[in-house]
Design a protein around this motif. Structure first.
Motif: not given
Ligand code: 5GP
Length: 204
Positions: A14, A18, A38, A54, A73, A77, A83-84, A102-104, A107, A138, A149
């Motif tokens: 994170s 990405k 996601s 999202y 998945e 977090y 989730g996807t 684009e996922i962690d 995932g 940020r 993180r």
């Molecule tokens: P943010 O809250 O900063 O948008 O995202 C936090 C983390 O969640 C980032 O590392 C991002 O890549 C991850 N993330 C976003 N969408 C998904 C997803 O669908 N599945 C998973 N496992 N992680 C996700």
């Protein structure tokens, strides 16, 4: 029937950038792909659009998606679910479209178990100091969350060994350039094109 598209999984710690790298690929039309939107239970940040950045949902709706097997998945977090959605990804791949996730890293590991044919790209920070600075700049997370993180990033960098490619995000333009090179190469890799040629020689 169209050849199946490539499943491109962009992952990494994170704060590594990405989202920025993905946006640069979209904005500059670097290569054609469909983005997998996601589902998350976190609240939208200023400027984020539901259905584009999202699908922002309640915890109840997210749990329903888990129970109904709607997700390829998911991960919890920093207090939120991400989730996807499975169906759109499958559909787009079958239509021959490349799909970018684009996922962690958690995932990405789960996706790898189910879709080992995917192209797994690990985005790395040049160093941990830079990562800390980026999270701070940020300005959306408290220092406690940032420290959480960074701790997680130390562990996550070691999972690079399960990926196909490592791309350093020193400059967004460099990272994008390397990702385009990876996608171009994957499209002509023998393991992906061999079936087409087998068919060709059989037909002649
Ligand atoms: P943010 O809250 O900063 O948008 O995202 C936090 C983390 O969640 C980032 O590392 C991002 O890549 C991850 N993330 C976003 N969408 C998904 C997803 O669908 N599945 C998973 N496992 N992680 C996700």
């Amino acid at each position: 029937m169209a050849d199946k598209g490539l499943l491109l999984v962009l992952s990494g710690p994170s704060g590594v950038g990405k989202g920025t790298v993905k946006s640069a690929i979209v904005k500059n039309k670097v290569f054609p792909f469909e983005y997998s939107v996601s589902m998350t239970t976190r609240k939208p940040r200023p400027g984020e659009v539901n259905g584009k950045d999202y699908f922002f949902v309640s915890e109840e709706r997210f749990k329903q998606a888990i129970n109904h097997g709607e997700l390829l998945e998911y991960n919890r977090y920093v207090d939120h679910y991400y989730g996807t959605p499975l169906t759109p990804v499958k559909k787009m791949l079958e239509q021959g479209k490349d799909v970018l996730l684009e996922i962690d890293v958690n995932g990405a590991q789960k996706v790898r178990e189910q879709m080992p044919d995917g192209v797994f790209i690990f985005l790395t920070p040049p160093d941990l100091h830079t990562l800390h600075e980026r999270l701070e700049n940020r300005g959306t997370e408290s220092e406690d969350i940032i420290m959480g993180r960074i701790k997680q990033a130390r562990e996550e960098i070691l999972v690079m060994q399960d990926y196909d490619y490592a791309v350093v995000n020193d400059e967004v333009a460099n990272a994008v350039h390397h990702i385009k090179a990876i996608v171009d190469a994957e499209h002509v890799s023998v393991k992906r094109v061999i079936d087409t040629y087998r068919k060709m020689v059989r037909e002649d």
